[in-house]
Design a protein around this motif. Structure first.
Motif, PDB file in Angstrom:
ATOM      1  N   LYS A   1       3.869  11.188  -4.587  1.00 24.84           N
ATOM      2  CA  LYS A   1       4.810  11.728  -3.618  1.00 24.84           C
ATOM      3  C   LYS A   1       4.082  11.771  -2.301  1.00 24.84           C
ATOM      4  O   LYS A   1       4.684  11.295  -1.275  1.00 24.84           O
ATOM      5  N   SER A   2       2.870  11.968  -2.437  1.00 21.18           N
ATOM      6  CA  SER A   2       1.877  11.631  -0.947  1.00 21.18           C
ATOM      7  C   SER A   2       2.251  10.407  -0.458  1.00 21.18           C
ATOM      8  O   SER A   2       2.284   9.921   0.699  1.00 21.18           O
ATOM      9  N   SER A   3       1.859   9.214  -1.648  1.00 21.75           N
ATOM     10  CA  SER A   3       2.040   7.836  -1.404  1.00 21.75           C
ATOM     11  C   SER A   3       3.590   7.432  -0.603  1.00 21.75           C
ATOM     12  O   SER A   3       3.408   6.664   0.336  1.00 21.75           O
ATOM     13  N   TYR A   4       4.372   7.945  -1.162  1.00 22.44           N
ATOM     14  CA  TYR A   4       5.627   7.706  -0.525  1.00 22.44           C
ATOM     15  C   TYR A   4       5.954   8.460   0.861  1.00 22.44           C
ATOM     16  O   TYR A   4       6.648   7.784   1.772  1.00 22.44           O
ATOM     17  N   LEU A   5       5.443   9.485   1.086  1.00 27.76           N
ATOM     18  CA  LEU A   5       5.407  10.037   2.326  1.00 27.76           C
ATOM     19  C   LEU A   5       4.702   9.110   3.338  1.00 27.76           C
ATOM     20  O   LEU A   5       5.289   8.988   4.735  1.00 27.76           O
ATOM     21  N   ILE A   6       3.625   8.925   3.098  1.00 30.23           N
ATOM     22  CA  ILE A   6       2.789   7.880   3.812  1.00 30.23           C
ATOM     23  C   ILE A   6       3.453   6.697   4.033  1.00 30.23           C
ATOM     24  O   ILE A   6       3.400   5.958   5.383  1.00 30.23           O
ATOM     25  N   ALA A   7       4.292   6.037   3.269  1.00 31.69           N
ATOM     26  CA  ALA A   7       4.783   4.813   3.492  1.00 31.69           C
ATOM     27  C   ALA A   7       5.924   4.884   4.210  1.00 31.69           C
ATOM     28  O   ALA A   7       6.366   3.981   5.059  1.00 31.69           O
ATOM     29  N   LEU A   8       6.573   6.031   4.088  1.00 32.38           N
ATOM     30  CA  LEU A   8       7.970   6.246   5.141  1.00 32.38           C
ATOM     31  C   LEU A   8       7.434   6.452   6.516  1.00 32.38           C
ATOM     32  O   LEU A   8       7.884   5.917   7.401  1.00 32.38           O
ATOM     33  N   LEU A   9       6.240   7.150   6.863  1.00 33.81           N
ATOM     34  CA  LEU A   9       5.546   7.225   8.491  1.00 33.81           C
ATOM     35  C   LEU A   9       5.453   5.770   8.597  1.00 33.81           C
ATOM     36  O   LEU A   9       5.553   5.487   9.783  1.00 33.81           O
ATOM     37  N   ILE A  10       4.851   5.198   7.826  1.00 26.95           N
ATOM     38  CA  ILE A  10       4.418   3.635   8.489  1.00 26.95           C
ATOM     39  C   ILE A  10       5.618   2.671   8.565  1.00 26.95           C
ATOM     40  O   ILE A  10       5.588   2.125   9.480  1.00 26.95           O
ATOM     41  N   SER A  11       6.813   2.924   7.679  1.00 28.05           N
ATOM     42  CA  SER A  11       7.840   2.207   8.186  1.00 28.05           C
ATOM     43  C   SER A  11       8.454   2.607   9.139  1.00 28.05           C
ATOM     44  O   SER A  11       9.004   1.958  10.243  1.00 28.05           O
ATOM     45  N   LYS A  12       8.481   3.994   9.735  1.00 31.77           N
ATOM     46  CA  LYS A  12       9.169   4.661  10.931  1.00 31.77           C
ATOM     47  C   LYS A  12       8.284   3.962  12.084  1.00 31.77           C
ATOM     48  O   LYS A  12       8.911   3.798  13.179  1.00 31.77           O
ATOM     49  N   THR A  13       7.147   3.779  11.860  1.00 31.51           N
ATOM     50  CA  THR A  13       6.089   3.417  13.312  1.00 31.51           C
ATOM     51  C   THR A  13       5.819   2.121  13.477  1.00 31.51           C
ATOM     52  O   THR A  13       5.444   1.412  14.052  1.00 31.51           O
ATOM     53  N   LYS A  14       6.739   1.434  12.347  1.00 30.03           N
ATOM     54  CA  LYS A  14       6.630  -0.131  12.342  1.00 30.03           C
ATOM     55  C   LYS A  14       5.260  -0.663  12.313  1.00 30.03           C
ATOM     56  O   LYS A  14       4.863  -1.801  12.904  1.00 30.03           O
ATOM     57  N   LYS A  15       4.413  -0.072  11.625  1.00 30.12           N
ATOM     58  CA  LYS A  15       3.177  -0.708  11.466  1.00 30.12           C
ATOM     59  C   LYS A  15       2.912  -1.636  10.296  1.00 30.12           C
ATOM     60  O   LYS A  15       3.854  -1.540   9.388  1.00 30.12           O
ATOM     61  N   PRO A  16       1.863  -2.333  10.222  1.00 31.82           N
ATOM     62  CA  PRO A  16       1.754  -3.368   9.110  1.00 31.82           C
ATOM     63  C   PRO A  16       1.293  -2.629   7.905  1.00 31.82           C
ATOM     64  O   PRO A  16       0.492  -1.351   8.129  1.00 31.82           O
ATOM     65  N   PHE A  17       1.684  -3.125   6.805  1.00 30.08           N
ATOM     66  CA  PHE A  17       1.251  -2.002   5.496  1.00 30.08           C
ATOM     67  C   PHE A  17      -0.011  -2.073   5.257  1.00 30.08           C
ATOM     68  O   PHE A  17      -0.358  -1.254   4.437  1.00 30.08           O
ATOM     69  N   THR A  18      -0.777  -2.901   5.666  1.00 33.29           N
ATOM     70  CA  THR A  18      -2.328  -2.701   5.419  1.00 33.29           C
ATOM     71  C   THR A  18      -3.054  -1.563   6.197  1.00 33.29           C
ATOM     72  O   THR A  18      -4.214  -1.513   5.893  1.00 33.29           O
ATOM     73  N   ILE A  19      -2.344  -0.885   6.883  1.00 32.32           N
ATOM     74  CA  ILE A  19      -3.043   0.137   7.696  1.00 32.32           C
ATOM     75  C   ILE A  19      -3.070   1.138   6.771  1.00 32.32           C
ATOM     76  O   ILE A  19      -4.155   2.010   6.939  1.00 32.32           O
ATOM     77  N   GLY A  20      -2.569   1.573   5.793  1.00 31.87           N
ATOM     78  CA  GLY A  20      -2.553   2.549   4.885  1.00 31.87           C
ATOM     79  C   GLY A  20      -3.898   2.407   4.066  1.00 31.87           C
ATOM     80  O   GLY A  20      -4.658   3.598   4.328  1.00 31.87           O
ATOM     81  N   GLU A  21      -4.292   1.225   3.726  1.00 32.85           N
ATOM     82  CA  GLU A  21      -5.720   1.293   3.015  1.00 32.85           C
ATOM     83  C   GLU A  21      -6.839   1.071   4.078  1.00 32.85           C
ATOM     84  O   GLU A  21      -8.073   1.472   3.674  1.00 32.85           O
TER      85      GLU A  21
END
Length: 290
Positions: A152-172
């Motif tokens: 669930k934490s992974s999904y929440l972080i992915a949702l915030l990344i998509s809302k801020t329109k940041k690249p997907f690599t920013i998570g790692e």
């Protein structure tokens, strides 16, 4: 002889029944009665046999055989996830048999026919096989099991990344190191190690965003199907790679109010003419069965 006497005698013989006919008729009636009784008796016996067979079959189907620890001598244990109806599983070939095969004779026949080279092995050998099987099962569960909170934490972080329109690599590259550093200072190293299991790689974030997008689209389509009236608005544009895109917006009514939602974004092949728009929308409607 006088004619009157002759006529009376003939009349007497015509009215008198024949004794032979009486005897034959009595015999025929007796034979028919005996035959009918035999037929009824046979029918009753057949019905009783059929009822008894159906009853025994039903009782046999309802009967559940239980596992005995002595069956380990034949190389069999209980199959996983078969607590209600125990199923024997061979420790050598991992074959699962039916509950009706939970008999020493059938288990022995399986073992002697398929694993004749292991006949005569001591009980300690099968106990070792059982422990190895259980250890492998535990390892597989640990490898395939993902904690729900971490997922669930992974999904929440992915949702915030998509809302801020940041690249997907920013998570790692940024988010995960920041979380580990802050958790180590505030909660300690032991609690910080739990956060390392959160999947935040580039591919993981991409999959999470696609899953959420498909789920949101399905929810909107289901709400459109339930509404009595709906309207669709189309808008064409191009992206950075100069590809034609058709944006679909939908307005539908619910029990409380009228809602406007973004339905989907379709890629158009070729020019953005009305024909391409129509066929793109038609394909969408056919897939979603609206």
């Amino acid at each position: 002889m006088e004619p009157s006497k002759q006529k009376s005698i003939m009349h007497f013989f015509q009215k008198k029944p024949n004794s032979e006919n009486l005897v034959s008729g009595f015999n025929m009636t007796e034979e028919e009665t005996t035959t009918s009784d035999l037929q009824h008796g046979l029918k009753r016996s057949c019905n009783n046999n059929m009822d008894h067979a159906e009853k025994s079959k039903r009782e046999k189907g309802d009967f559940i055989r239980q596992y005995d620890s002595k069956y380990l001598e034949f190389g069999f244990t209980i199959a996983p996830s078969s607590e209600k109806v125990p199923l024997p599983m061979c420790l050598v070939c991992a074959k699962i048999l039916s509950n009706d095969a939970m008999k020493p004779s059938k288990l022995t026949r399986h073992f002697h026919s398929l694993h004749s080279n292991l006949v005569g092995k001591p009980l300690a050998y099968f106990k070792r096989l059982l422990s190895e099987t259980e250890n492998e099962r535990i390892k597989i569960k640990k490898m395939t099991k993902t904690d729900k909170d971490l997922l669930k934490s992974s999904y929440l972080i992915a949702l915030l990344i998509s809302k801020t329109k940041k690249p997907f690599t920013i998570g790692e590259d940024l988010i995960k190191p920041c979380m580990l550093a802050a958790a180590t200072e505030v909660l300690g190293p032991e609690q910080a190690n739990k956060l390392k299991a959160i999947p935040l790689s580039n591919d993981s974030i991409k999959r999470r965003i696609l899953d959420m997008a498909v789920d949101v689209e399905q929810q909107v389509i289901e709400q459109v199907k339930q509404s009595r009236y709906f309207a669709i608005q189309l808008d064409e544009s191009t992206d950075l790679s100069n590809c034609a895109i058709l944006s679909c917006f939908v307005r539908y009514e619910t029990e409380e109010s009228i809602i406007d939602e973004f339905l989907c974004c379709l890629q158009l092949h070729g020019r953005t003419r009305p024909v391409q728009k129509y066929f793109g929308l038609l394909i969408l409607m056919c897939k979603s069965k609206v």
